[in-house]
Design a protein around this motif. Structure first.
Motif, short mmCIF file in Angstrom:
data_model
loop_
_atom_site.label_atom_id
_atom_site.label_comp_id
_atom_site.label_asym_id
_atom_site.label_seq_id
_atom_site.Cartn_x
_atom_site.Cartn_y
_atom_site.Cartn_z
N GLN A 136 0.82 -1.21 0.00
CA GLN A 136 0.00 0.00 0.00
C GLN A 136 0.85 1.27 0.00
OE1 GLN A 136 -0.71 -2.59 2.18
NE2 GLN A 136 -2.41 -3.34 0.93
N PHE A 137 2.16 1.12 0.25
CA PHE A 137 3.02 2.28 0.35
C PHE A 137 3.05 3.08 -0.95
CE2 PHE A 137 4.25 1.12 4.40
CZ PHE A 137 5.20 1.99 4.91
N ASP A 138 3.10 2.36 -2.09
CA ASP A 138 3.19 3.06 -3.36
C ASP A 138 1.98 3.96 -3.57
OD1 ASP A 138 5.59 1.85 -3.89
OD2 ASP A 138 4.68 0.17 -4.93
N GLU A 139 0.77 3.38 -3.32
CA GLU A 139 -0.45 4.17 -3.48
C GLU A 139 -0.49 5.32 -2.48
OE1 GLU A 139 -3.69 1.52 -3.06
OE2 GLU A 139 -3.15 0.26 -4.78
N GLN A 140 -0.11 5.03 -1.22
CA GLN A 140 -0.12 6.07 -0.20
C GLN A 140 0.87 7.18 -0.53
OE1 GLN A 140 0.68 4.00 3.43
NE2 GLN A 140 -1.33 3.03 3.54
N MET A 141 2.02 6.79 -1.03
CA MET A 141 3.03 7.79 -1.36
C MET A 141 2.56 8.69 -2.50
SD MET A 141 6.64 5.76 -1.01
CE MET A 141 7.54 7.19 -1.61
N ILE A 142 1.92 8.08 -3.50
CA ILE A 142 1.40 8.87 -4.61
C ILE A 142 0.33 9.84 -4.12
CG2 ILE A 142 0.09 8.76 -6.77
CD1 ILE A 142 1.51 6.10 -7.33
N GLU A 143 -0.60 9.31 -3.30
CA GLU A 143 -1.68 10.14 -2.77
C GLU A 143 -1.12 11.25 -1.87
OE1 GLU A 143 -5.67 9.67 0.05
OE2 GLU A 143 -4.71 7.90 -0.80
N SER A 144 -0.15 10.88 -1.01
CA SER A 144 0.45 11.86 -0.11
C SER A 144 1.21 12.92 -0.88
CB SER A 144 1.39 11.15 0.87
OG SER A 144 2.02 12.07 1.72
N GLU A 145 1.91 12.51 -1.94
CA GLU A 145 2.67 13.47 -2.73
C GLU A 145 1.73 14.45 -3.44
OE1 GLU A 145 5.97 15.38 -4.12
OE2 GLU A 145 5.83 13.81 -2.61
N GLN A 146 0.61 13.92 -3.95
CA GLN A 146 -0.35 14.80 -4.62
C GLN A 146 -0.94 15.81 -3.63
OE1 GLN A 146 -3.06 11.92 -6.27
NE2 GLN A 146 -1.91 11.74 -8.19
N LEU A 147 -1.27 15.33 -2.40
CA LEU A 147 -1.81 16.25 -1.39
C LEU A 147 -0.75 17.26 -0.97
CD1 LEU A 147 -4.02 17.18 0.49
CD2 LEU A 147 -3.35 15.40 2.12
N LYS A 148 0.50 16.79 -0.84
CA LYS A 148 1.58 17.71 -0.47
C LYS A 148 1.72 18.82 -1.50
CE LYS A 148 6.59 17.96 0.16
NZ LYS A 148 7.87 17.24 0.02
N ARG A 149 1.66 18.45 -2.78
CA ARG A 149 1.77 19.46 -3.82
C ARG A 149 0.58 20.43 -3.77
NH1 ARG A 149 3.90 16.03 -9.13
NH2 ARG A 149 5.92 15.43 -8.26
N SER A 150 -0.59 19.87 -3.45
CA SER A 150 -1.77 20.73 -3.34
C SER A 150 -1.61 21.73 -2.19
CB SER A 150 -3.03 19.88 -3.12
OG SER A 150 -3.26 19.04 -4.23
N VAL A 151 -1.07 21.24 -1.06
CA VAL A 151 -0.86 22.13 0.09
C VAL A 151 0.19 23.19 -0.25
CG1 VAL A 151 -0.06 22.27 2.48
CG2 VAL A 151 -1.55 20.39 1.77
N GLU A 152 1.27 22.76 -0.91
CA GLU A 152 2.30 23.73 -1.31
C GLU A 152 1.70 24.79 -2.22
OE1 GLU A 152 5.11 21.11 -3.08
OE2 GLU A 152 6.29 20.89 -1.24
N GLN A 153 0.83 24.34 -3.13
CA GLN A 153 0.18 25.30 -4.04
C GLN A 153 -0.77 26.20 -3.26
OE1 GLN A 153 1.08 25.30 -7.32
NE2 GLN A 153 0.04 27.24 -7.43
N ALA A 154 -1.45 25.62 -2.26
CA ALA A 154 -2.37 26.42 -1.44
C ALA A 154 -1.61 27.49 -0.66
CB ALA A 154 -3.13 25.51 -0.47
N LEU A 155 -0.44 27.14 -0.15
CA LEU A 155 0.38 28.14 0.55
C LEU A 155 0.81 29.25 -0.40
CD1 LEU A 155 2.60 25.74 2.70
CD2 LEU A 155 0.81 27.25 3.55
#
Length: 735
Positions: free
Chosen positions: A472-491
């Motif tokens: 599940q790490f691969d899926e979680q990492m992809i999802e987490s990376e996408q959310l991280k990028r969204s947060v960075e963009q939100a900032l």
């Protein structure tokens, strides 16, 4: 006559001896060089696999982007130039990457900044348009005019190639991808194309495609035969070995195609001075000895065999002994791992990677000598705890890898904690990940990547457990990376805004303060729950940037009200425990307070009880600094986990925020009342103000009055509200 015959016989014997010695020495030298060839070829093959794996990861990542874009085109049902450009720009808005660009079938390239040029004549584009994933030679960017490399892959729509997608890399970035330490940096490495032009070199110099040609360089240095042999071998896409001379020194070189990378070839070289520095002297010595004493021929052969073994050991030491720790290099670990997997395929074991958090700080603050001593200490302490069949190596920097036969979390935590203890007085923290080897035939580089991926889950967290890899790490990492990028963009887009929840005197309903909270309002106006992004920000370290943004917006809010002559009351601001690792944290907040000219008594620094408990010594000094400046400190979530009366004795807290759990109905309300009464009484005696959180009912209010607690924060009085709504009641000063 007999003397004449004796002389002839003696001369003949001497000649035969010289001939025998000559051929014997040539034979022994060939044996030595044969061993060099075998070992060098093995090392080059391993290095090639590492380079190929790293480059393939980049190609696969780009191919995944291509598939995401074509998925978007499939949803739109169109693949013309405008649709392709629109899909690309839409993807970039969600996943910012300035190095990406696409090209349609006609070669019209579109970049993230909206610019476009024609790349129809570029080789990487034409190859990708033919369905060949490839990495370009070094070329000049038509946008910036700077040198670059480009990875290019085709884009398919309904089984037709409709264009290509590229990612550009600076020469330094491509060098970092391809560079490897060879023979403890005594060797050299080059990547060339089939025409011999140098693309990347271990000296990390700037190479001119028009002039820096490896074939021509060999030829000009007097190695014409080697140049022709290398050129023919590369033309036939063959691996090989060659010997050259440079400034009178003999050089061993091995060359091989870089698999799956179009038109790239890896050349690795090492001088004889690194492999056998005393070979020529020893050979001459043996010639003299054999000429003088014929009877010691057997001894000489024995010495030569011993020298051969020493030279082989020297070569292995250069390739397999780490210069910092004196232990195994990653190359040696790879060889040992392959042997272990072959010997025990039924129970291949576990791979654990770990590194020291913020080790760069250790080198910068204490110096590289202390840093190297700590790395040697970590290696030695870890090695002491190894069991038979287990092995350890330093990959690079402060990154280590371990092969384990047994990986119980208790054992691993104990091993790592013991290794982090040192005589230098440096507090060290580690990040570790474990991968249970499922398939002994799996690529070693992939195994290492999986262990490293598990470790990244806990990266940046202060209190962490060892992470074990799962599918599940691969899926979680992809999802987490996408959310991280969204947060960075939100900032970046200023979507993170402050919400304020008043603190109210329950007797007079006066507003005596407020707590500022971070909220995410998307461009579409949707309010996203803090539970969606705050834990991720804590894990990735983005929380420090988020806290400072909310802090600055709060200062601006206070400045606006002070300018309007509003009688302001204190506002408490939450800060993550990660700030406590930053020695400059106090200076950062006081500098901003001074910048906005805010009276310090209007600012309350709020930390959780667990953060204070975990950083007792740091908090004690930090609290003294806050008080000297005139700021106040608040302990949030008191009683939620780590409560310590001794901690309250040592750290002068100004405000105690009682956790909402004390207001909840319990099976023993009498005990609940006794505890709440004791806390209120203790705080009053210690001159600590008490704020009760989570006040939601009139019963909660009555309970507060019963035990002398008068400041409440909760939905019964007001929910967290945006700045505009709060500004109105803040000016009125009463609910």
């Amino acid at each position: 006559m007999s003397k004449r015959l004796s002389r002839v016989a003696l001369i003949a014997l001497i000649l035969l001896l010289f001939i025998a010695v000559f051929f014997l020495m040539r034979y022994v030298q060939n044996l030595l060089y044969s061993d060099v060839r075998i070992n060098l070829t093995e090392v080059v093959t391993q290095n090639k696999d590492v380079v190929t794996s790293k480059l393939k990861v980049e190609v696969n990542n780009l191919d995944n982007v291509s598939k995401q874009l074509t998925d978007r085109l499939s949803q739109e049902g169109s693949a013309d130039g405008n649709a392709l450009k629109s899909a690309f720009l839409s993807y970039i808005r969600e996943n910012p990457d300035p190095d990406l660009f696409i090209a349609d079938g006609a070669g019209n390239a579109y970049f993230t900044d909206g610019s476009s040029v024609s790349v129809a004549g570029r080789k990487y584009f034409r190859l990708a348009l033919e369905g060949v994933q490839n990495i370009s030679d070094k070329t000049i960017s038509r946008i910036t005019g700077e040198e670059m490399f480009a990875i290019s892959v085709p884009m398919y729509f309904k089984n037709q190639i409709i264009g290509t997608i590229q990612k550009q890399y600076t020469p330094e970035e491509m060098y970092n991808l391809c560079s490897l330490s060879l023979f403890s940096d005594q060797g050299s490495m080059y990547i060339i194309n089939s025409q011999g032009y140098i693309l990347i070199g271990s000296e990390q110099e700037e190479y001119n495609k028009e002039s820096d040609n490896y074939f021509r360089s060999l030829y000009q240095k007097g190695n014409q035969e080697a140049s022709r042999k290398l050129e023919q071998g590369i033309k036939n896409e063959q691996a090989g070995f060659m010997e050259t001379t440079e400034d009178g020194e003999r050089i061993f070189s091995a060359y091989t195609p870089v698999e799956e990378i179009h038109d790239w070839y890896l050349i690795s070289s090492i001088p004889t001075s690194a492999v056998s520095p005393n070979a020529n002297m020893v050979v001459k010595m043996f010639y003299v000895i054999l000429c003088v004493v014929v009877g010691v021929l057997g001894v000489i052969m024995f010495v030569f065999l011993a020298y051969k073994n020493r030279q082989q050991a020297n070569l292995r030491r250069i390739a397999f002994v780490d210069t910092v720790t004196g232990g195994n290099t990653f190359n040696k670990f790879t060889v040992d791992l392959q042997a272990a997997l072959a010997a025990n395929p039924e129970h291949p074991g576990y791979l654990m990677t770990f590194d020291v958090d913020n080790f760069k700080y250790v080198n910068n603050y204490y110096g590289f000598d202390v840093g190297d001593k700590i790395l040697r200490h970590i290696y030695d302490k870890m090695a002491e705890q190894m069991k038979p069949g287990e092995s350890l190596a330093r990959i690079s920097g402060d990154h280590f890898i371990v092969l384990l036969q047994e990986a119980a979390p208790e054992r691993l935590n104990g091993m790592l904690k013991a290794s982090m203890e040192n005589d230098q007085g440096v507090m060290l923290y580690y990040t570790a990940g474990v991968y249970e080897i499922a398939d002994p035939d799996e690529s070693i580089s992939l195994m290492v990547d999986k262990a490293s991926a598990a470790a990244q889950v806990n990266k940046g967290m202060m209190r962490k457990e060892i992470a074990f890899y799962s599918v599940q790490f691969d899926e979680q990492m992809i999802e987490s990376e996408q959310l991280k990028r969204s947060v960075e963009q939100a900032l970046t887009n200023d979507e993170i805004v402050p919400f304020f929840q008043p603190k109210v005197n329950i007797n007079t309903r006066e507003i005596v303060g407020a707590e500022v909270l971070a909220r995410w309002i998307t461009r579409e106006g949707r309010l996203r729950s803090p539970a969606e992004f705050i834990p991720l920000c804590e894990k990735t370290g983005l929380i420090t940037e988020l806290d400072m943004i909310i802090f600055e917006k709060t200062l601006a809010f206070l400045r606006m009200n002070l300018d309007e002559k509003v009688p302001c009351v204190p506002i408490s601001i939450n800060f993550s425990r990660l700030h406590l690792l930053d020695d400059g944290f106090f200076d950062k907040i006081t500098r901003r307070i001074h910048q906005y000219n805010i009276p310090p008594e209007l600012i309350e620094i709020e930390l959780t009880e667990s953060a204070i408990f975990d950083n007792h010594e740091i908090i004690s000094e930090f609290t003294n600094q806050l008080h000297q400046y005139g700021l106040q400190i608040s302990m949030d979530d008191f009683g939620s986990g780590y409560s310590s009366l001794n901690m309250l004795k040592d750290i002068p807290i100004d405000v105690l925020k009682i956790d909402r759990a004390f207001l909840e109905e319990t099976s023993d309300s009498k005990k609940q009342r006794v505890i709440l009464s004791a806390i209120a009484h203790m705080a009053k005696r210690l001159d600590i103000r008490v704020v009760v959180e989570g006040v939601e009912t009139i019963e909660n209010v009555n309970l507060m009055k019963e035990f002398g607690c008068y400041i409440a924060q909760g939905y019964y009085f007001a929910k967290p509200m945006d700045e505009e709504s709060f500004g109105k009641i803040y000016k009125e000063g009463i609910l």
